[in-house]
Design a protein around this motif. Sequence first.
Motif, PDB file in Angstrom:
ATOM      1  N   LEU A   1       0.818  -1.208   0.000  1.00 35.81           N
ATOM      2  CA  LEU A   1       0.000   0.000   0.000  1.00 35.81           C
ATOM      3  C   LEU A   1       0.855   1.262   0.000  1.00 35.81           C
ATOM      4  O   LEU A   1       0.479   2.270  -0.617  1.00 35.81           O
ATOM      5  N   SER A   2       2.002   1.233   0.691  1.00 37.94           N
ATOM      6  CA  SER A   2       2.864   2.417   0.666  1.00 37.94           C
ATOM      7  C   SER A   2       3.426   2.631  -0.732  1.00 37.94           C
ATOM      8  O   SER A   2       3.500   3.769  -1.213  1.00 37.94           O
ATOM      9  N   SER A   3       3.816   1.534  -1.400  1.00 39.10           N
ATOM     10  CA  SER A   3       4.335   1.663  -2.758  1.00 39.10           C
ATOM     11  C   SER A   3       3.268   2.220  -3.689  1.00 39.10           C
ATOM     12  O   SER A   3       3.531   3.111  -4.510  1.00 39.10           O
ATOM     13  N   SER A   4       2.036   1.716  -3.559  1.00 45.60           N
ATOM     14  CA  SER A   4       0.945   2.205  -4.395  1.00 45.60           C
ATOM     15  C   SER A   4       0.609   3.659  -4.074  1.00 45.60           C
ATOM     16  O   SER A   4       0.509   4.509  -4.968  1.00 45.60           O
ATOM     17  N   PHE A   5       0.457   3.964  -2.789  1.00 47.42           N
ATOM     18  CA  PHE A   5       0.008   5.299  -2.377  1.00 47.42           C
ATOM     19  C   PHE A   5       1.068   6.357  -2.625  1.00 47.42           C
ATOM     20  O   PHE A   5       0.773   7.449  -3.146  1.00 47.42           O
ATOM     21  N   ILE A   6       2.313   6.067  -2.261  1.00 42.70           N
ATOM     22  CA  ILE A   6       3.382   7.069  -2.385  1.00 42.70           C
ATOM     23  C   ILE A   6       3.738   7.311  -3.848  1.00 42.70           C
ATOM     24  O   ILE A   6       3.824   8.455  -4.302  1.00 42.70           O
ATOM     25  N   ILE A   7       3.932   6.244  -4.618  1.00 44.97           N
ATOM     26  CA  ILE A   7       4.412   6.394  -5.988  1.00 44.97           C
ATOM     27  C   ILE A   7       3.389   7.102  -6.872  1.00 44.97           C
ATOM     28  O   ILE A   7       3.751   7.867  -7.767  1.00 44.97           O
ATOM     29  N   GLN A   8       2.096   6.888  -6.613  1.00 42.67           N
ATOM     30  CA  GLN A   8       1.082   7.546  -7.435  1.00 42.67           C
ATOM     31  C   GLN A   8       1.029   9.057  -7.193  1.00 42.67           C
ATOM     32  O   GLN A   8       0.404   9.793  -7.963  1.00 42.67           O
ATOM     33  N   ARG A   9       1.683   9.532  -6.151  1.00 41.75           N
ATOM     34  CA  ARG A   9       1.719  10.973  -5.868  1.00 41.75           C
ATOM     35  C   ARG A   9       2.844  11.685  -6.620  1.00 41.75           C
ATOM     36  O   ARG A   9       2.963  12.908  -6.546  1.00 41.75           O
ATOM     37  N   PHE A  10       3.691  10.919  -7.320  1.00 42.81           N
ATOM     38  CA  PHE A  10       4.782  11.514  -8.086  1.00 42.81           C
ATOM     39  C   PHE A  10       4.294  11.859  -9.494  1.00 42.81           C
ATOM     40  O   PHE A  10       3.483  11.143 -10.085  1.00 42.81           O
TER      41      PHE A  10
END
Length: 419
Positions: free
Chosen positions: A127-136
């Motif tokens: 979830l961190s990979s999905s949530f954080i990366i989509q903010r870039f």
Amino acid sequence: MMTASKSRTFTTITNETATALIGLYCMAVVMGYGRFLFTATLPDIMTQLALSTTIAGWLASVNYIGYFIGALIAMFIPHHITWRALMFGTIVSIVTTILLVIPDMSLSLWYVIRLLAGIASGVAMILSSSFIIQRFSIERRSVLSTVHFAGIGVGISASAILTWWLLTLGFHFDMIWLVAGISSLPLLWLLYAVRPLNVNTSKQAQAQPNAEHRSVRQTYINFKRSLYEAIVGQTKAISLLAASYVLAGFGYITSATFLPVMAAQRLTTQTYAGLLIWLVVGIFAMLSNPLWGALAKRIGEVKTLMGLTLLQALGMLLPLWFDGAFGLYGNAAILGSTFVGMVSMTLNIIKNMNPAYSNLLIGLATLAYGAGQFIGPLVTVALAGENDNFNAGLLVAGIGLLVSFVLILLFRRQSHRAI
């Protein structure tokens, strides 16, 4: 930049670089501490609790099966509650880290705590990979993603340094886990600072729980439909890649679990050799991933993954060819250099096979990796025997990685046929 919410005094972080660093911190906590601090402290745990190698292997495998379960759970989490589920998983990860300070715990409680820690790390990692990366932004995503995944190496390095520091001060594993947990607490505020701005105020978000309330059967039916749509036309290619990823998880985990124990066995004249070797793993994991990302841009992710798999297989065999420090330190450097790169390459490859179902495909890949990690320590301790000789485990791990390489080669040919 940082902006203040009109109705709240809490700070909201929107700067992409700051967000990437928060992602790095999150990976360091849920992976570096939640999973790999066990490796750094394992020799002291075995000494203080008089644990056999078999019990140590089962404790490791319980954590890895928890990771498998966590990845499975993450696949079913609706998109609109991703951040809340990430917060919950991170809290559980930190709490289970702190709980290991409790004195004289029964072995059963150890199993429960390590299982929960594995579940939390699996949920939070995906979830961190999905949530954080989509903010870039798309322009900076490839660069900032490497910063996020570098958190695994940072966490491994921190676990080695923290363990060495407190052991030299006369403390043991219980205090090490307590300090690790306390140092993780600021992450909760930082994750709150990158929350979706409408997480509490959107009427639509408040209405969705009722709108999306489904029976277990309906959820299963929807999942089957999504799975079919995600893999249709690419079933063979995805199966080959998933099988190779099972063996990748199986191959690296022998060293990732028992490398400090092997160092303590072989390098008896070197104080804290196991921790120094584990620090080497962390440093190489932290620094190498951007290099593999740059290489992948030149030759492609599949070719890069093939090279990393062969290199890691070589690393598993080094301690068999060189019995002393060279073999172990070489294994550590190669392990650190390759395993994070193999994870990021595989996840990027599989999510790009059907971007509309990237979360589902990433979850499936993580399940495959988790299955390999669960089996690996059990096979290793079974082969180690009464003398705790890890050579057979390293050999089997190396062979597994060579088979993984062959499967990736077949995947590459299958993918070319499908184009």
